[in-house]
Motif scaffolding. Structure first.
Motif, PDB file in Angstrom:
ATOM      1  N   SER A 137       0.837  -1.192   0.000  1.00 48.79           N
ATOM      2  CA  SER A 137       0.000   0.000   0.000  1.00 48.79           C
ATOM      3  C   SER A 137       0.877   1.249   0.000  1.00 48.79           C
ATOM      4  CB  SER A 137      -0.913   0.012   1.221  1.00 48.79           C
ATOM      5  OG  SER A 137      -0.154   0.024   2.408  1.00 48.79           O
ATOM      6  N   ILE A 138       0.290   2.340  -0.459  1.00 48.38           N
ATOM      7  CA  ILE A 138       0.993   3.618  -0.481  1.00 48.38           C
ATOM      8  C   ILE A 138       0.632   4.384   0.783  1.00 48.38           C
ATOM      9  CG2 ILE A 138       1.254   5.799  -1.713  1.00 48.38           C
ATOM     10  CD1 ILE A 138       0.541   4.332  -4.272  1.00 48.38           C
ATOM     11  N   MET A 139       1.644   4.858   1.478  1.00 46.46           N
ATOM     12  CA  MET A 139       1.412   5.573   2.720  1.00 46.46           C
ATOM     13  C   MET A 139       1.474   7.077   2.474  1.00 46.46           C
ATOM     14  SD  MET A 139       3.594   3.216   5.371  1.00 46.46           S
ATOM     15  CE  MET A 139       3.121   4.198   6.787  1.00 46.46           C
ATOM     16  N   SER A 140       0.689   7.814   3.246  1.00 48.39           N
ATOM     17  CA  SER A 140       0.666   9.269   3.127  1.00 48.39           C
ATOM     18  C   SER A 140       1.775   9.889   3.972  1.00 48.39           C
ATOM     19  CB  SER A 140      -0.691   9.803   3.594  1.00 48.39           C
ATOM     20  OG  SER A 140      -0.835   9.600   4.993  1.00 48.39           O
ATOM     21  N   LYS A 141       1.972  11.190   3.808  1.00 48.73           N
ATOM     22  CA  LYS A 141       2.965  11.891   4.617  1.00 48.73           C
ATOM     23  C   LYS A 141       2.597  11.826   6.097  1.00 48.73           C
ATOM     24  CE  LYS A 141       4.619  15.163   1.145  1.00 48.73           C
ATOM     25  NZ  LYS A 141       4.789  16.596   0.786  1.00 48.73           N
ATOM     26  N   ASP A 142       1.310  11.922   6.376  1.00 53.82           N
ATOM     27  CA  ASP A 142       0.865  11.829   7.777  1.00 53.82           C
ATOM     28  C   ASP A 142       1.175  10.453   8.359  1.00 53.82           C
ATOM     29  OD1 ASP A 142      -0.056  14.410   7.855  1.00 53.82           O
ATOM     30  OD2 ASP A 142      -2.130  13.891   7.365  1.00 53.82           O
ATOM     31  N   ASP A 143       1.044   9.402   7.520  1.00 51.70           N
ATOM     32  CA  ASP A 143       1.369   8.048   7.981  1.00 51.70           C
ATOM     33  C   ASP A 143       2.842   7.947   8.343  1.00 51.70           C
ATOM     34  OD1 ASP A 143      -1.226   7.115   7.602  1.00 51.70           O
ATOM     35  OD2 ASP A 143      -0.845   6.576   5.514  1.00 51.70           O
ATOM     36  N   LEU A 149       7.144   9.500  14.687  1.00 51.39           N
ATOM     37  CA  LEU A 149       6.817   9.915  16.057  1.00 51.39           C
ATOM     38  C   LEU A 149       6.711   8.711  16.980  1.00 51.39           C
ATOM     39  CD1 LEU A 149       4.163  12.694  15.321  1.00 51.39           C
ATOM     40  CD2 LEU A 149       6.450  13.020  16.299  1.00 51.39           C
ATOM     41  N   ASP A 150       6.067   7.650  16.496  1.00 50.64           N
ATOM     42  CA  ASP A 150       5.932   6.430  17.312  1.00 50.64           C
ATOM     43  C   ASP A 150       7.280   5.753  17.519  1.00 50.64           C
ATOM     44  OD1 ASP A 150       3.253   6.893  17.454  1.00 50.64           O
ATOM     45  OD2 ASP A 150       2.690   5.442  15.912  1.00 50.64           O
ATOM     46  N   GLY A 151       8.056   5.681  16.431  1.00 45.85           N
ATOM     47  CA  GLY A 151       9.327   4.967  16.508  1.00 45.85           C
ATOM     48  C   GLY A 151      10.382   5.689  17.312  1.00 45.85           C
ATOM     49  N   GLY A 196      19.590  25.785  14.721  1.00 42.25           N
ATOM     50  CA  GLY A 196      18.374  25.016  14.914  1.00 42.25           C
ATOM     51  C   GLY A 196      17.186  25.702  14.275  1.00 42.25           C
ATOM     52  N   CYS A 197      16.127  24.945  14.064  1.00 43.98           N
ATOM     53  CA  CYS A 197      14.921  25.499  13.462  1.00 43.98           C
ATOM     54  C   CYS A 197      13.706  24.815  14.084  1.00 43.98           C
ATOM     55  CB  CYS A 197      14.931  25.277  11.946  1.00 43.98           C
ATOM     56  SG  CYS A 197      13.453  25.889  11.100  1.00 43.98           S
ATOM     57  N   ASN A 198      12.697  25.587  14.436  1.00 42.85           N
ATOM     58  CA  ASN A 198      11.490  25.005  15.029  1.00 42.85           C
ATOM     59  C   ASN A 198      10.237  25.314  14.202  1.00 42.85           C
ATOM     60  OD1 ASN A 198      10.960  27.668  15.606  1.00 42.85           O
ATOM     61  ND2 ASN A 198      11.095  27.468  17.841  1.00 42.85           N
ATOM     62  N   GLU A 199      10.444  25.654  12.916  1.00 36.50           N
ATOM     63  CA  GLU A 199       9.302  25.893  12.034  1.00 36.50           C
ATOM     64  C   GLU A 199       8.552  24.585  11.812  1.00 36.50           C
ATOM     65  OE1 GLU A 199      10.287  27.806   8.410  1.00 36.50           O
ATOM     66  OE2 GLU A 199      11.446  29.416   9.365  1.00 36.50           O
ATOM     67  N   ALA A 200       7.233  24.638  11.912  1.00 36.57           N
ATOM     68  CA  ALA A 200       6.413  23.429  11.807  1.00 36.57           C
ATOM     69  C   ALA A 200       6.648  22.697  10.482  1.00 36.57           C
ATOM     70  CB  ALA A 200       4.936  23.790  11.966  1.00 36.57           C
ATOM     71  N   GLY A 201       6.724  23.449   9.385  1.00 38.40           N
ATOM     72  CA  GLY A 201       6.908  22.826   8.075  1.00 38.40           C
ATOM     73  C   GLY A 201       8.220  22.075   7.980  1.00 38.40           C
ATOM     74  N   VAL A 202       9.284  22.639   8.552  1.00 37.37           N
ATOM     75  CA  VAL A 202      10.599  21.986   8.519  1.00 37.37           C
ATOM     76  C   VAL A 202      10.587  20.725   9.378  1.00 37.37           C
ATOM     77  CG1 VAL A 202      13.043  22.244   9.102  1.00 37.37           C
ATOM     78  CG2 VAL A 202      11.794  24.162   8.067  1.00 37.37           C
ATOM     79  N   VAL A 206      11.157  16.765   8.108  1.00 35.41           N
ATOM     80  CA  VAL A 206      12.165  15.858   8.670  1.00 35.41           C
ATOM     81  C   VAL A 206      11.503  14.606   9.236  1.00 35.41           C
ATOM     82  CG1 VAL A 206      13.919  15.597  10.469  1.00 35.41           C
ATOM     83  CG2 VAL A 206      13.805  17.711   9.135  1.00 35.41           C
ATOM     84  N   LEU A 207      10.375  14.759   9.898  1.00 32.94           N
ATOM     85  CA  LEU A 207       9.670  13.602  10.454  1.00 32.94           C
ATOM     86  C   LEU A 207       9.179  12.674   9.349  1.00 32.94           C
ATOM     87  CD1 LEU A 207       7.613  15.222  13.358  1.00 32.94           C
ATOM     88  CD2 LEU A 207       9.463  13.546  13.587  1.00 32.94           C
TER      89      LEU A 207
END
Length: 272
Positions: A137-143, A149-151, A196-202, A206-207
């Motif tokens: 299956s193809i996973m989304s960016k959110d997946d 995050l879980d790992g 360092g950078c804390n912008e949500a998009g960045v 990375v995640l």
């Protein structure tokens, strides 16, 4: 000898010559070619391992490719860069070889050779095919983000724990307590956090990238287990089949009737 018999004899002779040539090819040229291929890949694996371990060598390799005007995409893997230099662009084979090199680097034991590892898994084709079968299956960016995050949630590495400098602080408007650090890598294998950078998009980017990488490594790991299981299962099936075949073939006065073997009034499955 009649004309028909002579023609049949000539055809038979030519077929026997071709068959003999095939045996010579299988036992000689083909086997030698496979051995030579593994020898080349073994050397590529050794260089790849050195490049992975030493940033100075990676930089020198990148500089060499630039000097030779060998252009690569930004997302071209290190293994594929080495493979393409040695083999040129050879379509699916270059991807297969690069994948096997990278998987062996992550999965084989420290005292095991590249060749031994690949042969143990059933060969290059087995290592190449099995991982692809896992991609159902193809996973989304959110997946992928959730995977990361879980790992990474419980990861605790002592050397990475430090007092946060002022230029690395969590984004209070972001749902997760993460920030991205820019690390300058030194030739001696150490690194220095320089920004360092804390912008949500960045952080999201990375995640997602981390999730994809972690997922692929997990699938590759599972695939190698499956590949070993597959080879073992095939060997077991052949042993069982051969045992039954020999047992059937050795039965006295055995005749095949339809799809079954009849001996003395009893019907036994026929495996021939």
């Amino acid at each position: 000898m009649s004309v028909q018999s002579q023609i049949k004899h000539d055809i038979h002779t030519r077929l026997e010559q071709m068959s003999a040539a095939r045996v010579v090819w299988e036992e000689g040229t083909m086997r030698a070619a496979t051995t030579e291929l593994y020898a080349i890949l073994e050397q590529i694996y050794a260089l790849y391992s050195e490049l992975k371990a030493e940033v100075g060598k990676r930089r020198a390799f990148a500089s060499l490719l630039t000097d030779l005007d060998l252009k690569t995409q930004a997302n071209t893997s290190l293994a594929l860069k080495v493979i393409r230099y040695v083999f040129g662009k050879v379509g699916r084979r270059e991807d297969s070889y690069a994948r096997v090199i990278a998987i062996a680097h992550d999965m084989k034991g420290p005292d095991q050779s590249f060749t031994s590892y690949v042969q143990e898994c059933g060969g290059i084709e087995e290592v190449r095919r099995v991982p692809k079968a896992q991609k159902a299956s193809i996973m989304s960016k959110d997946d992928y983000k959730k995977l990361a995050l879980d790992g990474l949630a419980d990861v605790q590495v002592g050397v990475s724990t430090f007092e946060l400098p002022t230029f690395i602080q969590p984004n209070t408007d972001y749902e997760e307590d993460y920030a991205v650090a820019l690390v300058r890598c030194h030739d001696d294998g150490t690194g220095t956090i320089v920004y360092g950078c804390n912008e949500a998009g960045v952080i999201d980017a990375v995640l997602v990238s981390s999730g994809k990488d972690l997922d692929q490594r997990a699938q590759d790991s599972k695939a190698q287990v499956d590949a070993g299981d597959l080879a073992e299962r095939r060997a077991r099936d052949v042993r069982e089949f051969t045992s039954k075949m020999i047992t059937v073939s050795s039965m006295p006065n055995a005749t095949v009737n339809g799809g079954a073997l009849r001996t003395n009034g009893a019907v036994t499955p026929h495996y021939g």
